[in-house]
Write an enzyme that holds these catalytic residues in place. Structure first.
Site, PDB file in Angstrom:
ATOM      1  N   LYS A  13       0.821  -1.211   0.000  1.00 58.96           N
ATOM      2  CA  LYS A  13       0.000   0.000   0.000  1.00 58.96           C
ATOM      3  C   LYS A  13       0.854   1.260   0.000  1.00 58.96           C
ATOM      4  O   LYS A  13       0.608   2.189  -0.769  1.00 58.96           O
ATOM      5  CB  LYS A  13      -0.926   0.018   1.223  1.00 58.96           C
ATOM      6  N   ARG A  88      -9.882   1.639   8.502  1.00 60.72           N
ATOM      7  CA  ARG A  88      -9.595   0.233   8.770  1.00 60.72           C
ATOM      8  C   ARG A  88     -10.766  -0.505   9.400  1.00 60.72           C
ATOM      9  O   ARG A  88     -10.672  -1.709   9.621  1.00 60.72           O
ATOM     10  CB  ARG A  88      -8.373   0.115   9.685  1.00 60.72           C
TER      11      ARG A  88
END
Length: 217
Positions: A13, A88
């Site tokens: 990422k 998240r």
């Protein structure tokens, strides 16, 4: 353009977010780096987040949301941003929507980098970063062009994240599967979720992401 880059620990990422920043001129916002800076500085939010980061657990939503809200107010976010490591959890995704709605903004795309769990440990155990500018490297997949010298700033000082220890990897993967994967349908239903095969080479992943972003222009 406002983007989110998602994927399990070690999926790449950070690397891909930095490449988007370089190629598209959109600022990368890594909540992990912002939180670690707070830990190093001894700030109140850092004192709360430090033990959680070292254990490989998720930092409480209220702390992360506060950090992101403050960061989005800075001038370098006016032309767009890339959220790396946030949201998240479903609660964070909903809180982000509220933050953006209040600023009359929206998420244009969520890039999900898909990687097999079997490849995660090798990726995490081998990665390190320049201690001066934060440029990321890997012992096997992404070495500096000159051994021991950062490609970006020329520094010869490198460091590894404290939460990249092998004993924390399983905990971090379990947390991702439990807490983060449930937000994928949330973005899929809105038509902004795009899957990218993260098992390929770094340049191939970058090329696939570029194709997605070109279509969004």
């Amino acid at each position: 353009m406002n983007l989110i880059v998602l994927g399990p620990p070690g999926a790449g990422k950070g690397t891909q977010a930095r490449r988007i920043q370089e190629r598209w001129g959109i600022i990368q916002l890594s909540t992990g780096e912002i939180l670690r800076e707070a830990v190093d500085a001894g700030e109140e939010v850092g004192l709360r987040a430090g033990p959680v980061l070292e254990a490989g657990d998720l930092v409480p939503d209220e702390i992360v949301i506060l950090v992101v809200a403050e960061r989005l107010e800075k001038p370098d976010c006016q032309n767009g941003f890339i959220l790396d490591g946030f949201p998240r959890t479903p609660a964070q995704a909903q809180a982000l929507d509220e933050l953006l709605k209040n600023r009359k903004l929206m998420i244009d795309a969520v890039i999900q980098i898909v990687v097999d769990d079997s490849a995660i440990v090798e990726r995490i155990a081998g990665r390190y970063a320049c201690s001066k500018c934060g440029a990321g490297y890997h012992e096997k997949y992404n070495k500096p062009k000159v051994d021991g010298v950062c490609d970006n700033c020329g520094s010869d000082s490198f460091e590894r994240r404290v939460d990249d220890k092998q004993e924390t990897v399983k905990s971090r993967l379990a947390n991702y599967r439990r807490a983060t994967e449930p937000i994928l349908p949330y973005y899929s239903e809105r038509g902004v979720l795009f899957e990218v095969n993260g098992m390929r080479g770094i340049d191939d992943v970058t090329a696939e992401i570029d194709k997605i972003l070109v279509r969004l222009q």
